[in-house]
Design an enzyme around this catalytic site. Sequence first.
Site, PDB file in Angstrom:
ATOM      1  N   GLU A  87      58.360  46.115  88.489  1.00 15.46           N
ATOM      2  CA  GLU A  87      58.433  46.351  89.936  1.00 15.46           C
ATOM      3  C   GLU A  87      59.440  45.416  90.609  1.00 15.46           C
ATOM      4  O   GLU A  87      59.084  44.602  91.474  1.00 15.46           O
ATOM      5  CB  GLU A  87      57.055  46.207  90.568  1.00 15.46           C
ATOM      6  CG  GLU A  87      56.107  47.293  90.114  1.00 15.46           C
ATOM      7  CD  GLU A  87      54.821  47.351  90.927  1.00 15.46           C
ATOM      8  OE1 GLU A  87      54.512  46.367  91.610  1.00 15.46           O
ATOM      9  OE2 GLU A  87      54.150  48.391  90.890  1.00 15.46           O
TER      10      GLU A  87
ATOM     11  N   GLU B 106      51.684  53.374  86.484  1.00 16.69           N
ATOM     12  CA  GLU B 106      50.523  52.605  86.955  1.00 16.69           C
ATOM     13  C   GLU B 106      49.841  53.371  88.077  1.00 16.69           C
ATOM     14  O   GLU B 106      50.512  53.943  88.943  1.00 16.69           O
ATOM     15  CB  GLU B 106      50.955  51.259  87.562  1.00 16.69           C
ATOM     16  CG  GLU B 106      51.326  50.172  86.604  1.00 16.69           C
ATOM     17  CD  GLU B 106      51.632  48.877  87.369  1.00 16.69           C
ATOM     18  OE1 GLU B 106      51.060  48.654  88.457  1.00 16.69           O
ATOM     19  OE2 GLU B 106      52.458  48.105  86.880  1.00 16.69           O
TER      20      GLU B 106
HETATM   21  C1  GAL Z   1      51.385  46.623  90.660  1.00  9.97           C
HETATM   22  C2  GAL Z   1      51.804  45.656  89.567  1.00  9.97           C
HETATM   23  C3  GAL Z   1      50.691  45.383  88.593  1.00  9.97           C
HETATM   24  C4  GAL Z   1      49.406  45.107  89.328  1.00  9.97           C
HETATM   25  C5  GAL Z   1      49.105  46.275  90.241  1.00  9.97           C
HETATM   26  C6  GAL Z   1      47.807  46.114  90.998  1.00  9.97           C
HETATM   27  O1  GAL Z   1      52.174  46.485  91.787  1.00  9.97           O
HETATM   28  O2  GAL Z   1      52.914  46.147  88.858  1.00  9.97           O
HETATM   29  O3  GAL Z   1      51.028  44.291  87.773  1.00  9.97           O
HETATM   30  O4  GAL Z   1      49.548  43.938  90.060  1.00  9.97           O
HETATM   31  O5  GAL Z   1      50.127  46.391  91.171  1.00  9.97           O
HETATM   32  O6  GAL Z   1      47.599  47.194  91.877  1.00  9.97           O
END
Ligand code: GAL
Length: 654
Positions: free
Chosen positions: A152, A308
């Site tokens: 990110e 994710e």
């Molecule tokens: C994303 C990040 C992850 C985790 C996640 C939690 O932005 O890439 O490592 O922190 O959020 O929602």
Amino acid sequence: MNLVQPRLGRFGFGADYNPEQWPEDVWPEDIELMKRAGVSMVTLGIFSWANVEPRPGEYDFGWFDRAMDLLAGADIGVCLATMTASPPPWLARLHPGTLPERADGTVLWPGARQHFCPSSPAYREHAGRLVRQLVTRYREHPALALWHIGNEYGCHVPMCYCATSAEAFRTWLNERYGSVEALNEAWSTAFWSQRYSDFAEVFPPRTAPTFPNPAQQLDFRRFSSDALLECFLMEKEIIRELTPAVPVTTNFVGAWHRVDNAAWAGHQDVISYDSYPDPHDEHSHIEAAFTYDLMRSLGGGKPWLLLEQAPSAVNWRPRNAAKAPGQMRLWSHQAVARGADAVMFFQWRQSQGGAERFHSAMVSHGGADNRVFREVAELGAELAGLGGVLGSGMEAETALLMDWPNGWALESNAHPVADLTLREANLSHYRPLWEAGVSADVVPPSADLSRYRLLVVPNLYLVETEVAERLVEYVRGGGQLVMSFFSGIVDGCDRVHLGGYPAPFRELLGLTVEEFCPLPEGGTIGLSGGSGTIWSEWINTEGAEVLQTFAEGELAGRPAVTRHRFGDGVAYYLGTRPDPASMAAILAMACEAAGVEPALPGAPAGVEATVRHSADGTRWLFLLNHNDFELTVRTPSGEVPLAARDVHISPATS
Ligand code: GAL
């Protein structure tokens, strides 16, 4: 087909896996549960730098080897992270200059993550050295499916204002403008005594007595996106040299601000995205749909990876809603329905300590005997049965134009309104299309526009002359275009296009705008067919036909919404932000005139219908019921009953 499938051969399904957070005797249970959940891929190593390189140049890959081998033994692919997203504490101690700074000089210290200045040579050197070690070690590993560079980029620190960044910014400016005279010209420095006589006098737009120079701010956004991209490319080059055949990605975050995703997209072998819609927001699935359409479009229509999402609640909003039963499945299929070939979560096992201990995970603090695990395992099984969908694309006849430099400039300060945002601009145009079931791509100005019957252009404040000309040609050639107010106002240096607003579109739209008349905060203005918010303006038509007028105040009776036949096409113009119903009516009219059809005409409200097309001619119809009540959907092949939050996927041969 994207480049991941030949290696993985199935839907990507799994999560960020952080085995270093657990004793090794927990790992066999992880693998056992992963098999039960149908996990096909995990993202490994995102935050492992300090654990594999505990001291500079001293590597401890033993534990990582064992994790890789366990996964390979279970036939689970690895999306292998390059570990450079969170430098180890020793880097800051050894090289304090790697720490980023805010505009006000605040140093962002270690103790969280992403505490690196992208322009820092020490950061790049240490990151590059680690990546070379990692890639050399695992390039032949049977589990390796995909490289995941960084994490990110720009999520927490999109811009760094430190002395190193200032120097890099000067170099970047020198390359862009060639001379300080050209910089003065581009930045309009005759204003407020800002004329430079040497690049050495230039700084990032640090906290200043009042509004910093708009062109300086804009160039600093461009520079900052490029600086992060250089970090990505530095790592990619090492990977390419050592494993030319393994695809590379980085996970994009949010659509709105941080880095110019369109400029980064061409450097990805596959686009991937992290999606966190808020279950407390009743419209969040519409924003999610927008971002999925954007990701698909950034990859030129090829499948992308949802890398994710949360199995249930996140932990970083003021109030973190749990996903309702069925909601995780529904929202996962929504990504697939809009082109994803992977559905992954953050994270596999819920952390016991650390800042994310209250973020949901596939395996919760209480173990796997619960609703969340049962739902993810059911989804894993379901996706395993959907292999036919892999590699299929979507066809859209409508596109929405989105440009990052425009967004940065639109949200810059000292404007007629301070709170006009790219997000609001895009979603207010996208939502009626979503509600009408019209599939749309979300494309940058460089895209091939000729494939679209309808082009929607929300508030394109900044437009370079050649982009404006492409839009004009698009309509001249028969395209239908809908454009909103405050478009075509400035050039790429945030200098006003002279010759009457909106100068580059005046002929196309058949009008000129004499004066902007923003509404008070929260205010509305009556229209002959509804109401408007945010904005009104004094429009003089020059050939355009008036579809709606303002109905009150000083502008009463004057044009508010217009249509202009131009060449073989039509250009609509909106001089305010119509209320949702009026916006829907205007877009419906434009769709009808353009011959744009919904994916499933007559689908009930709250039911999202999309079609993915396989190369063999199969059409995969996705029906997603976002309502919390059951209903029946009429399709060409019969009636489909859908429970609350239910999903129906059916192939049809055309
Ligand atoms: C994303 C990040 C992850 C985790 C996640 C939690 O932005 O890439 O490592 O922190 O959020 O929602």
